[in-house]
Scaffold this motif. Structure first.
Motif, PDB file in Angstrom:
ATOM      1  N   ASN A   1       0.829  -1.201   0.000  1.00  0.00           N
ATOM      2  CA  ASN A   1       0.000   0.000   0.000  1.00  0.00           C
ATOM      3  C   ASN A   1       0.867   1.256   0.000  1.00  0.00           C
ATOM      4  O   ASN A   1       0.601   2.209  -0.729  1.00  0.00           O
ATOM      5  N   LYS A   2       1.929   1.276   0.811  1.00  0.00           N
ATOM      6  CA  LYS A   2       2.825   2.435   0.846  1.00  0.00           C
ATOM      7  C   LYS A   2       3.502   2.652  -0.503  1.00  0.00           C
ATOM      8  O   LYS A   2       3.707   3.779  -0.929  1.00  0.00           O
ATOM      9  N   ASP A   3       3.849   1.569  -1.196  1.00  0.00           N
ATOM     10  CA  ASP A   3       4.542   1.673  -2.481  1.00  0.00           C
ATOM     11  C   ASP A   3       3.620   2.083  -3.627  1.00  0.00           C
ATOM     12  O   ASP A   3       4.069   2.675  -4.603  1.00  0.00           O
ATOM     13  N   SER A   4       2.328   1.760  -3.531  1.00  0.00           N
ATOM     14  CA  SER A   4       1.431   1.947  -4.673  1.00  0.00           C
ATOM     15  C   SER A   4       0.233   2.854  -4.417  1.00  0.00           C
ATOM     16  O   SER A   4      -0.421   3.289  -5.360  1.00  0.00           O
ATOM     17  N   ASP A   5      -0.114   3.104  -3.144  1.00  0.00           N
ATOM     18  CA  ASP A   5      -1.342   3.808  -2.750  1.00  0.00           C
ATOM     19  C   ASP A   5      -2.597   3.038  -3.146  1.00  0.00           C
ATOM     20  O   ASP A   5      -3.685   3.602  -3.203  1.00  0.00           O
ATOM     21  N   TRP A   6      -2.481   1.765  -3.454  1.00  0.00           N
ATOM     22  CA  TRP A   6      -3.639   0.900  -3.670  1.00  0.00           C
ATOM     23  C   TRP A   6      -3.961   0.227  -2.346  1.00  0.00           C
ATOM     24  O   TRP A   6      -3.079  -0.006  -1.520  1.00  0.00           O
ATOM     25  N   ASN A   7      -5.241  -0.116  -2.131  1.00  0.00           N
ATOM     26  CA  ASN A   7      -5.636  -0.890  -0.964  1.00  0.00           C
ATOM     27  C   ASN A   7      -5.616  -2.367  -1.319  1.00  0.00           C
ATOM     28  O   ASN A   7      -6.009  -2.753  -2.422  1.00  0.00           O
ATOM     29  N   PHE A   8      -5.173  -3.192  -0.378  1.00  0.00           N
ATOM     30  CA  PHE A   8      -5.101  -4.633  -0.577  1.00  0.00           C
ATOM     31  C   PHE A   8      -6.003  -5.322   0.427  1.00  0.00           C
ATOM     32  O   PHE A   8      -5.915  -5.065   1.618  1.00  0.00           O
TER      33      PHE A   8
ATOM     34  N   LYS B   1      -6.037   7.527   0.301  1.00  0.00           N
ATOM     35  CA  LYS B   1      -4.702   8.026  -0.025  1.00  0.00           C
ATOM     36  C   LYS B   1      -4.630   8.542  -1.448  1.00  0.00           C
ATOM     37  O   LYS B   1      -3.857   9.443  -1.760  1.00  0.00           O
ATOM     38  N   ARG B   2      -5.425   7.961  -2.344  1.00  0.00           N
ATOM     39  CA  ARG B   2      -5.452   8.397  -3.740  1.00  0.00           C
ATOM     40  C   ARG B   2      -6.524   9.467  -3.959  1.00  0.00           C
ATOM     41  O   ARG B   2      -6.829   9.809  -5.084  1.00  0.00           O
ATOM     42  N   GLU B   3      -7.123   9.951  -2.885  1.00  0.00           N
ATOM     43  CA  GLU B   3      -8.197  10.938  -2.955  1.00  0.00           C
ATOM     44  C   GLU B   3      -9.437  10.376  -3.648  1.00  0.00           C
ATOM     45  O   GLU B   3     -10.200  11.109  -4.239  1.00  0.00           O
ATOM     46  N   ALA B   4      -9.617   9.066  -3.591  1.00  0.00           N
ATOM     47  CA  ALA B   4     -10.746   8.434  -4.286  1.00  0.00           C
ATOM     48  C   ALA B   4     -11.425   7.394  -3.410  1.00  0.00           C
ATOM     49  O   ALA B   4     -11.537   6.241  -3.781  1.00  0.00           O
TER      50      ALA B   4
ATOM     51  N   ASN C   1     -13.533  19.548  -1.521  1.00  0.00           N
ATOM     52  CA  ASN C   1     -12.567  20.491  -0.980  1.00  0.00           C
ATOM     53  C   ASN C   1     -11.523  20.728  -2.064  1.00  0.00           C
ATOM     54  O   ASN C   1     -11.001  19.777  -2.653  1.00  0.00           O
ATOM     55  N   SER C   2     -11.202  21.987  -2.348  1.00  0.00           N
ATOM     56  CA  SER C   2     -10.296  22.290  -3.456  1.00  0.00           C
ATOM     57  C   SER C   2      -8.877  21.782  -3.222  1.00  0.00           C
ATOM     58  O   SER C   2      -8.155  21.516  -4.176  1.00  0.00           O
TER      59      SER C   2
ATOM     60  N   TRP D   1      -0.666  11.616   4.631  1.00  0.00           N
ATOM     61  CA  TRP D   1      -0.792  10.352   3.914  1.00  0.00           C
ATOM     62  C   TRP D   1      -1.560  10.489   2.595  1.00  0.00           C
ATOM     63  O   TRP D   1      -1.657   9.535   1.840  1.00  0.00           O
ATOM     64  N   MET D   2      -2.102  11.655   2.309  1.00  0.00           N
ATOM     65  CA  MET D   2      -2.884  11.861   1.086  1.00  0.00           C
ATOM     66  C   MET D   2      -1.977  12.145  -0.108  1.00  0.00           C
ATOM     67  O   MET D   2      -0.914  12.739   0.042  1.00  0.00           O
ATOM     68  N   ASN D   3      -2.419  11.752  -1.296  1.00  0.00           N
ATOM     69  CA  ASN D   3      -1.670  12.034  -2.521  1.00  0.00           C
ATOM     70  C   ASN D   3      -2.620  12.667  -3.536  1.00  0.00           C
ATOM     71  O   ASN D   3      -3.069  12.012  -4.479  1.00  0.00           O
ATOM     72  N   PRO D   4      -2.948  13.971  -3.370  1.00  0.00           N
ATOM     73  CA  PRO D   4      -3.920  14.620  -4.250  1.00  0.00           C
ATOM     74  C   PRO D   4      -3.478  14.699  -5.714  1.00  0.00           C
ATOM     75  O   PRO D   4      -4.300  14.908  -6.597  1.00  0.00           O
ATOM     76  N   GLU D   5      -2.199  14.501  -5.992  1.00  0.00           N
ATOM     77  CA  GLU D   5      -1.716  14.561  -7.378  1.00  0.00           C
ATOM     78  C   GLU D   5      -2.269  13.407  -8.218  1.00  0.00           C
ATOM     79  O   GLU D   5      -2.242  13.461  -9.452  1.00  0.00           O
ATOM     80  N   LEU D   6      -2.772  12.361  -7.566  1.00  0.00           N
ATOM     81  CA  LEU D   6      -3.302  11.219  -8.306  1.00  0.00           C
ATOM     82  C   LEU D   6      -4.757  11.406  -8.738  1.00  0.00           C
ATOM     83  O   LEU D   6      -5.311  10.557  -9.416  1.00  0.00           O
ATOM     84  N   MET D   7      -5.374  12.515  -8.333  1.00  0.00           N
ATOM     85  CA  MET D   7      -6.790  12.766  -8.663  1.00  0.00           C
ATOM     86  C   MET D   7      -6.907  14.043  -9.458  1.00  0.00           C
ATOM     87  O   MET D   7      -6.270  15.045  -9.143  1.00  0.00           O
TER      88      MET D   7
END
Length: 127
Positions: free
Chosen positions: A65-72, A83-86, A100-101, A117-123
């Motif tokens: 999860n830390k490496d990919s921001d996917w949930n397992f 984490k992927r803002e989704a 939220n902007s 822990w968020m990665n807004p660049e992926l959304m």
């Protein structure tokens, strides 16, 4: 930094092997999104393995999860993650889904603008 410790697991798996009855869900985690009695929201996660005393299987899921921001989870990997803002929302019809902007997520109890822990660049929000 405040840590949310409200989460509880179902099943109570205490080791690093599957229980004899081979349940369909091994790690259903649920709790409050924030330590608040003022209009609290709840979360749930299907994890691949519960955090327990052994941790080796849970740690492998967490490292992925830390490496990919996917949930397992027990059933595979999922791109829908806070984490992927989704995240997926189960909510009443009157829940305000305005985004939220900064975080690009709906505002809910416990969601500050952007957390570490968020990665807004992926959304992307379509204009």
């Amino acid at each position: 930094r405040t840590v949310n410790t409200s989460g509880k697991y179902w099943l109570k798996v205490s080791g690093d092997s599957v229980p004899e009855d081979n349940p369909m869900l091994l790690a259903f985690l649920t709790g409050l999104t924030a330590h608040s009695d003022d209009n609290p929201n709840c979360f749930f996660q299907l994890e691949g393995w519960p955090a327990n005393a052994d941790l080796s299987r849970h740690k492998k899921d967490y490292d992925a999860n830390k490496d990919s921001d996917w949930n397992f989870s027990t059933f595979g990997a999922c791109v829908y993650s806070e984490k992927r803002e989704a995240p997926l929302f189960l909510c009443p019809n009157d829940f305000d889904l305005s985004l939220n902007s900064q975080s690009k997520m709906p505002v809910y109890q416990g969601a500050q603008p952007v957390q570490h822990w968020m990665n807004p660049e992926l959304m992307e929000i379509p204009s």
